[in-house]
Structures are given as C-alpha cells and as structure tokens.
Design a protein around this motif. Structure first.
Motif, PDB file in Angstrom:
ATOM      1  N   ALA A 232       7.559   2.998 -14.382  1.00  0.00           N
ATOM      2  CA  ALA A 232       6.646   4.139 -14.524  1.00  0.00           C
ATOM      3  C   ALA A 232       5.395   3.985 -13.666  1.00  0.00           C
ATOM      4  O   ALA A 232       4.689   4.975 -13.416  1.00  0.00           O
ATOM      5  N   GLN A 233       5.110   2.781 -13.195  1.00  0.00           N
ATOM      6  CA  GLN A 233       3.936   2.557 -12.354  1.00  0.00           C
ATOM      7  C   GLN A 233       4.188   2.904 -10.886  1.00  0.00           C
ATOM      8  O   GLN A 233       3.245   2.940 -10.087  1.00  0.00           O
ATOM      9  N   ALA A 234       5.437   3.153 -10.516  1.00  0.00           N
ATOM     10  CA  ALA A 234       5.751   3.489  -9.123  1.00  0.00           C
ATOM     11  C   ALA A 234       5.105   4.819  -8.751  1.00  0.00           C
ATOM     12  O   ALA A 234       5.048   5.739  -9.573  1.00  0.00           O
ATOM     13  N   PRO A 235       4.617   4.961  -7.530  1.00  0.00           N
ATOM     14  CA  PRO A 235       4.007   6.228  -7.117  1.00  0.00           C
ATOM     15  C   PRO A 235       5.021   7.370  -7.151  1.00  0.00           C
ATOM     16  O   PRO A 235       6.159   7.218  -6.692  1.00  0.00           O
ATOM     17  N   ALA A 236       4.600   8.498  -7.680  1.00  0.00           N
ATOM     18  CA  ALA A 236       5.511   9.625  -7.874  1.00  0.00           C
ATOM     19  C   ALA A 236       6.040  10.179  -6.557  1.00  0.00           C
ATOM     20  O   ALA A 236       7.143  10.739  -6.511  1.00  0.00           O
ATOM     21  N   ALA A 237       5.282  10.022  -5.473  1.00  0.00           N
ATOM     22  CA  ALA A 237       5.687  10.592  -4.185  1.00  0.00           C
ATOM     23  C   ALA A 237       6.720   9.732  -3.459  1.00  0.00           C
ATOM     24  O   ALA A 237       7.235  10.144  -2.402  1.00  0.00           O
ATOM     25  N   ALA A 238       7.031   8.557  -3.996  1.00  0.00           N
ATOM     26  CA  ALA A 238       7.995   7.663  -3.360  1.00  0.00           C
ATOM     27  C   ALA A 238       9.312   7.666  -4.118  1.00  0.00           C
ATOM     28  O   ALA A 238       9.366   7.990  -5.305  1.00  0.00           O
TER      29      ALA A 238
END
Length: 323
Positions: A232-238
């Motif tokens: 869930a910490q991954a950037p949403a745009a990636a």
C-alpha cells in the motif's frame, strides 16, 4: 527426515549434487554426495526442521564459521567437532542467496510492463535484486545497459528487451533483512556464494555499492501478514510489481497458499520464479536439460525455464499481453 517436497534428506543432498552443482561447483558436488551417504551427518540434520537441512544453508554456515569446504573428510571432521555451534547457526539463519544475477531473467518481464515500476521483493535479504535498472546485461553478444555489474545470461526462444525498466520505488520484505553496510551481513551473503564462484563475489560487491548508495525500504515482516501494508506504500502512479525468486520452497505449503491468495488480491503484477514442485503448473513443456530449473511466471502464467542464479533462460510462453 523429509523436506517440504517429500524427499528424504539423503535424496535432497544427492539431488543437489547431481542437478545443481554438477559442472558448476566441484567442491559442493563432492560435499553433497558425501553427506548424502553419511548416516551420522544425516542423523544430525534430521533433528532440524526441514527448511534448516538444506545443503546451501549447511555449507554456507560452515564457510561463515571459517570451516573447510574443499575436502569432504575435513568438512565432516569439522562439522562433527563443531556441531553445537553449527546447529545454532542453522536454526537462527536462513538461506538468503541474494543473487543479483537473477535480475537477468526478470528483465524481459519488467521491461515489458507499463512504466514506471514500483518493485516489492518478497524474501529480499539485502535488496540486491531491487536494482534491475542499474545493472548491465549481456545476453550472448547483445548488451543492454551500461551499469555494473554486468550480468551474463544465455537466452533462447525470446525477444530481448530494448530498454531497461524505469524504477521509482524499491521495497523488500524479509523475516531477517540484511544490511550491506554491516560487515557481518555482507560476510553472510559472501558465505552463501559457492566456493569457485569468484565472479559472483565480484558482482555481490558491485551490487552492494548500489544498495549502500541508494538504500531501498527494507521491512522486517511476514510474507502474508505484512505484505498488504507494505504494498500500500507504493506510489499510485507506478505499476506495482511483487516478485520473488527461490523463496517459497522455505515456506510450508499452507502458508505458501495463503501468500498466493494475498498477492493475487493486490493491484499490479506478480512475478514468481520458483521450482516447479513449489508452484505447480499443469502442462509445462519439458525443461531444457537435467539441471534444476525454476519456472518464471507472471500473474500465474508460466513463461520460461531458468537456472537459479540467472545464468540461463529458456522461454516457452508468450511475450505479449503484459499490461
């Protein structure tokens, strides 16, 4: 004395000699063969949980402690004389062969996915496989990327990528993350490299320099319980890519199944690179040779056979449709 796949400990060592080390590590082939026939050594190993009896772990611990691994008789003598300390190390450690060469078999998939990528390595150890965009690759006479180390891989049946992936986030999950700036942790990573493999020691140090200079997010945690929160910490745009190589064989089947359920519930893509008896796929083509092979799969679809250190890949699946 059987492992997760139902093989006896003697068979595990005999298979390691015949299918993993033959022609690649004469020292470990000799040791594995000797242990497979040694009732006293097998009895000592039989007191351990199956995941702690692995040849790589035993030999790595003896190397880490400064014991001999070139001669089976000297190895046996050292192991029997020092078994209490060896057993303590076996119980407290895990095989963490953090081999950056495995990026060479991941690259064709990573480069084909929508960019940029957010990488999450399950069983990351020190995180050396989180830098596929920093390394250089040599597939036959085709060079990709200018970085170091140069990872050589014999590739067949596939179209090689024309570019490196773009990575904007790197994270790893491990029960015992390692720190490449800690001399003891780096020594353990070195001990897990087979004795004759000086090229792998050189690339360990080159890869460790990338990690030390730009550390990833390494989280101590469980591959089921702690995976969703880290993802869930991954950037949403990636594009989130959860991946693992030669990890799930250390996980008991019920927990392994729980992990598959958890990773399938995440957005993005799941890249698995495991032996065919760990993640099973019906109708696999015959492997290219008798050596132990992993199966590279994406989102549950098998794509290629490959060797465990990334030295060869044989593609049999489609290279289109990754999105």
């Amino acid at each position: 004395m059987r492992d997760h796949a139902g093989m006896s400990t003697a068979t595990v060592y005999a298979e390691f000699a015949a299918r993993e080390t033959r022609g690649i590590s004469p020292s470990y082939e000799r040791l594995s063969t000797a242990v497979s026939r040694d009732d006293e050594m097998l009895c000592l190993l039989g007191r351990l949980p199956s995941a702690k009896r692995q040849p790589n772990l035993l030999f790595g611990v003896v190397r880490f402690l400064g014991g001999p691994v070139d001669d089976p008789a000297a190895f046996r003598r050292y192991a029997l004389e020092n078994w209490p300390v060896i057993e303590e190390q076996l119980r407290s450690r895990a095989t963490q062969t953090n081999e950056p060469g495995r990026c060479a078999v991941l690259l064709p998939v990573l480069a084909a996915l929508p960019q940029p990528l957010a990488l999450l390595d399950v069983g990351a150890a020190a995180g050396l496989c989180l830098y596929p965009d920093r390394y250089g690759y040599l597939y036959g006479d085709q060079r990709i990327g200018a970085g170091a180390p140069i990872l050589e891989c014999a590739a067949s049946g596939m179209t090689l990528p024309a570019r490196l992936p773009e990575v904007v986030w790197r994270a790893g999950l491990d029960l015992n993350p390692l720190d490449v700036t800690d001399p003891a942790d780096l020594m353990w990573l070195d001990a897990l490299i087979w004795p004759e493999h000086t090229h792998r020691r050189a690339r360990l140090r080159a890869a460790a320099a990338h990690v030390a200079g730009d550390p990833p997010l390494l989280v101590r945690g469980d591959l089921v319980d702690d995976l969703p929160a880290l993802a869930a910490q991954a950037p949403a745009a990636a594009t989130l890519v959860v991946f693992h190589t030669s990890v799930l064989y250390q996980v008991l089947p019920p927990r392994r199944e729980a992990f598959v359920t958890a990773v399938r519930a995440l957005p993005g893509h799941w890249i698995a690179n495991e032996p065919p008896d760990v993640l099973t796929f019906p109708g696999l083509p015959a492997p290219p040779d008798e050596a132990l092979q992993n199966v590279l799969s994406v989102d549950g679809t098998p794509l290629a056979w490959n060797r465990s250190h990334g030295q060869a890949i044989t593609w049999f699946g489609l290279q289109t449709g990754l999105s």
